[in-house]
Write a protein that holds these residues in place. Sequence first.
Motif, PDB file in Angstrom:
ATOM      1  N   MET A   1       9.518  -4.407   1.272  1.00 24.27           N
ATOM      2  CA  MET A   1       8.424  -5.246   1.713  1.00 24.27           C
ATOM      3  C   MET A   1       7.112  -4.616   1.275  1.00 24.27           C
ATOM      4  O   MET A   1       6.897  -3.422   1.429  1.00 24.27           O
ATOM      5  N   GLY A   2       6.246  -5.435   0.723  1.00 26.83           N
ATOM      6  CA  GLY A   2       4.940  -4.959   0.294  1.00 26.83           C
ATOM      7  C   GLY A   2       3.924  -5.054   1.414  1.00 26.83           C
ATOM      8  O   GLY A   2       4.172  -5.661   2.452  1.00 26.83           O
ATOM      9  N   LYS A   3       2.801  -4.426   1.182  1.00 27.66           N
ATOM     10  CA  LYS A   3       1.703  -4.553   2.125  1.00 27.66           C
ATOM     11  C   LYS A   3       0.577  -5.314   1.439  1.00 27.66           C
ATOM     12  O   LYS A   3       0.507  -5.349   0.207  1.00 27.66           O
ATOM     13  N   ILE A   4      -0.267  -5.918   2.230  1.00 25.30           N
ATOM     14  CA  ILE A   4      -1.424  -6.624   1.692  1.00 25.30           C
ATOM     15  C   ILE A   4      -2.635  -5.713   1.804  1.00 25.30           C
ATOM     16  O   ILE A   4      -2.988  -5.267   2.894  1.00 25.30           O
ATOM     17  N   ALA A   5      -3.248  -5.431   0.650  1.00 26.36           N
ATOM     18  CA  ALA A   5      -4.435  -4.578   0.575  1.00 26.36           C
ATOM     19  C   ALA A   5      -5.606  -5.416   0.073  1.00 26.36           C
ATOM     20  O   ALA A   5      -5.573  -5.939  -1.043  1.00 26.36           O
ATOM     21  N   VAL A   6      -6.614  -5.577   0.908  1.00 22.23           N
ATOM     22  CA  VAL A   6      -7.795  -6.385   0.589  1.00 22.23           C
ATOM     23  C   VAL A   6      -8.924  -5.458   0.163  1.00 22.23           C
ATOM     24  O   VAL A   6      -9.157  -4.424   0.785  1.00 22.23           O
ATOM     25  N   HIS A   7      -9.632  -5.852  -0.887  1.00 23.07           N
ATOM     26  CA  HIS A   7     -10.792  -5.100  -1.397  1.00 23.07           C
ATOM     27  C   HIS A   7     -11.978  -6.056  -1.447  1.00 23.07           C
ATOM     28  O   HIS A   7     -11.866  -7.154  -1.987  1.00 23.07           O
ATOM     29  N   GLU A   8     -13.089  -5.627  -0.848  1.00 17.38           N
ATOM     30  CA  GLU A   8     -14.295  -6.459  -0.849  1.00 17.38           C
ATOM     31  C   GLU A   8     -15.530  -5.607  -1.085  1.00 17.38           C
ATOM     32  O   GLU A   8     -15.638  -4.501  -0.557  1.00 17.38           O
ATOM     33  N   PHE A   9     -16.466  -6.139  -1.858  1.00 22.67           N
ATOM     34  CA  PHE A   9     -17.802  -5.572  -1.969  1.00 22.67           C
ATOM     35  C   PHE A   9     -18.674  -6.339  -0.977  1.00 22.67           C
ATOM     36  O   PHE A   9     -18.745  -7.578  -1.056  1.00 22.67           O
ATOM     37  N   ALA A  37      -6.518   3.689  -7.230  1.00 19.86           N
ATOM     38  CA  ALA A  37      -5.547   4.135  -6.222  1.00 19.86           C
ATOM     39  C   ALA A  37      -5.073   2.969  -5.365  1.00 19.86           C
ATOM     40  O   ALA A  37      -3.897   2.886  -5.002  1.00 19.86           O
ATOM     41  N   ILE A  38      -5.983   2.039  -5.059  1.00 15.74           N
ATOM     42  CA  ILE A  38      -5.620   0.857  -4.260  1.00 15.74           C
ATOM     43  C   ILE A  38      -4.634  -0.019  -5.025  1.00 15.74           C
ATOM     44  O   ILE A  38      -3.668  -0.528  -4.471  1.00 15.74           O
ATOM     45  N   THR A  39      -4.873  -0.185  -6.314  1.00 14.06           N
ATOM     46  CA  THR A  39      -4.051  -1.103  -7.109  1.00 14.06           C
ATOM     47  C   THR A  39      -2.807  -0.452  -7.717  1.00 14.06           C
ATOM     48  O   THR A  39      -1.953  -1.145  -8.269  1.00 14.06           O
ATOM     49  N   GLN A  40      -2.691   0.851  -7.598  1.00 11.61           N
ATOM     50  CA  GLN A  40      -1.589   1.571  -8.244  1.00 11.61           C
ATOM     51  C   GLN A  40      -0.207   1.035  -7.865  1.00 11.61           C
ATOM     52  O   GLN A  40       0.668   0.918  -8.717  1.00 11.61           O
ATOM     53  N   ALA A  41       0.014   0.731  -6.617  1.00 11.82           N
ATOM     54  CA  ALA A  41       1.322   0.250  -6.159  1.00 11.82           C
ATOM     55  C   ALA A  41       1.421  -1.282  -6.149  1.00 11.82           C
ATOM     56  O   ALA A  41       2.393  -1.846  -5.666  1.00 11.82           O
ATOM     57  N   THR A  42       0.408  -1.938  -6.716  1.00 10.50           N
ATOM     58  CA  THR A  42       0.341  -3.396  -6.688  1.00 10.50           C
ATOM     59  C   THR A  42       1.285  -4.036  -7.703  1.00 10.50           C
ATOM     60  O   THR A  42       1.317  -3.646  -8.868  1.00 10.50           O
ATOM     61  N   THR A  43       2.026  -5.023  -7.233  1.00 11.03           N
ATOM     62  CA  THR A  43       2.869  -5.812  -8.134  1.00 11.03           C
ATOM     63  C   THR A  43       2.481  -7.282  -8.120  1.00 11.03           C
ATOM     64  O   THR A  43       3.039  -8.069  -8.875  1.00 11.03           O
ATOM     65  N   ALA A  44       1.514  -7.648  -7.258  1.00 12.80           N
ATOM     66  CA  ALA A  44       1.072  -9.043  -7.188  1.00 12.80           C
ATOM     67  C   ALA A  44      -0.375  -9.102  -6.722  1.00 12.80           C
ATOM     68  O   ALA A  44      -0.850  -8.222  -5.999  1.00 12.80           O
ATOM     69  N   ILE A  45      -1.056 -10.153  -7.159  1.00  9.89           N
ATOM     70  CA  ILE A  45      -2.427 -10.425  -6.745  1.00  9.89           C
ATOM     71  C   ILE A  45      -2.407 -11.765  -6.016  1.00  9.89           C
ATOM     72  O   ILE A  45      -1.825 -12.727  -6.502  1.00  9.89           O
ATOM     73  N   LEU A  46      -3.051 -11.808  -4.858  1.00 12.61           N
ATOM     74  CA  LEU A  46      -3.152 -13.032  -4.069  1.00 12.61           C
ATOM     75  C   LEU A  46      -4.614 -13.442  -4.049  1.00 12.61           C
ATOM     76  O   LEU A  46      -5.485 -12.640  -3.696  1.00 12.61           O
ATOM     77  N   LEU A  47      -4.888 -14.676  -4.463  1.00 14.23           N
ATOM     78  CA  LEU A  47      -6.262 -15.153  -4.573  1.00 14.23           C
ATOM     79  C   LEU A  47      -6.404 -16.536  -3.964  1.00 14.23           C
ATOM     80  O   LEU A  47      -5.482 -17.352  -4.022  1.00 14.23           O
ATOM     81  N   GLY A  48      -7.599 -16.808  -3.433  1.00 17.48           N
ATOM     82  CA  GLY A  48      -7.957 -18.161  -3.061  1.00 17.48           C
ATOM     83  C   GLY A  48      -8.383 -18.920  -4.306  1.00 17.48           C
ATOM     84  O   GLY A  48      -8.657 -18.323  -5.355  1.00 17.48           O
ATOM     85  N   GLU A 105       3.934 -14.504   4.690  1.00 13.92           N
ATOM     86  CA  GLU A 105       4.892 -13.520   5.200  1.00 13.92           C
ATOM     87  C   GLU A 105       6.121 -13.441   4.294  1.00 13.92           C
ATOM     88  O   GLU A 105       6.627 -12.347   4.025  1.00 13.92           O
ATOM     89  N   ASP A 106       6.585 -14.598   3.806  1.00  6.87           N
ATOM     90  CA  ASP A 106       7.720 -14.613   2.879  1.00  6.87           C
ATOM     91  C   ASP A 106       7.378 -13.899   1.583  1.00  6.87           C
ATOM     92  O   ASP A 106       8.189 -13.123   1.053  1.00  6.87           O
ATOM     93  N   LEU A 107       6.193 -14.158   1.064  1.00  8.82           N
ATOM     94  CA  LEU A 107       5.734 -13.513  -0.168  1.00  8.82           C
ATOM     95  C   LEU A 107       5.667 -11.995   0.032  1.00  8.82           C
ATOM     96  O   LEU A 107       6.131 -11.218  -0.800  1.00  8.82           O
ATOM     97  N   LYS A 108       5.131 -11.591   1.160  1.00  8.74           N
ATOM     98  CA  LYS A 108       5.025 -10.176   1.491  1.00  8.74           C
ATOM     99  C   LYS A 108       6.416  -9.543   1.614  1.00  8.74           C
ATOM    100  O   LYS A 108       6.659  -8.456   1.103  1.00  8.74           O
ATOM    101  N   GLY A 109       7.323 -10.240   2.262  1.00  6.57           N
ATOM    102  CA  GLY A 109       8.674  -9.730   2.452  1.00  6.57           C
ATOM    103  C   GLY A 109       9.461  -9.624   1.164  1.00  6.57           C
ATOM    104  O   GLY A 109      10.312  -8.754   1.010  1.00  6.57           O
ATOM    105  N   ALA A 110       9.178 -10.510   0.224  1.00  5.09           N
ATOM    106  CA  ALA A 110       9.906 -10.521  -1.045  1.00  5.09           C
ATOM    107  C   ALA A 110       9.304  -9.573  -2.079  1.00  5.09           C
ATOM    108  O   ALA A 110       9.914  -9.317  -3.114  1.00  5.09           O
TER     109      ALA A 110
END
Length: 184
Positions: A1-9, A37-48, A105-110
């Motif tokens: 399961m992945g985690k959601i990491a949000v980055h904002e300026f 470092a934040i994006t190093q473990a990233t395998t997906a980007i979630l955007l509006g 939640e499904d996206l995060k779990g997968a």
Amino acid sequence: MGKIAVHEFVSVDGVFEDPSWTFDYGFDPQMGETLAAITQATTAILLGRRTYEMFYPAWSTRTVDDDPGAPFFNDTQKYVVSATMQEAPWSNSTIVGKYDKGAIEDLKGASDGDIYVSGSGTLVRSLLDDGLVDELHLFVYPVVLGAGERLFRASGSPTKLTLQRSDTYPNGVVHLNYGPASQA
């Protein structure tokens, strides 16, 4: 399961809209290291939708020679939360439909890695309301703008967070890394 990491300026008063005001402060190399470092473990980007529509023309034609972040944005799987988009022309993009907590939640779990979110204020507010944000990275710029769209709603129930880390950069920007409040 992945985690959601949000980055904002954001500005000191919480404005995140059209971050062109950040240009006055430059982009400190240490900030780049933190973002890497934040994006190093990233395998997906979630955007509006709105952020996707801004990122697509800005990133889709860039190469690593133009910007070292280009391969991350162009090669990583992108999921777009939108009730109105019919197609997503940027490579590796999938429209997931309107915001739905269960679908996220499904996206995060997968996910076999982390899911990165940048901008996407409406989406981020919903993710925070639903307790789906695992890491909230705020890069706070030393300016009070006084006007503009703010990241956090003026009303609603509180979202309690726990400070996990903070950094201060030579350009005056402060990085605040929050996680969900501890359940002690």
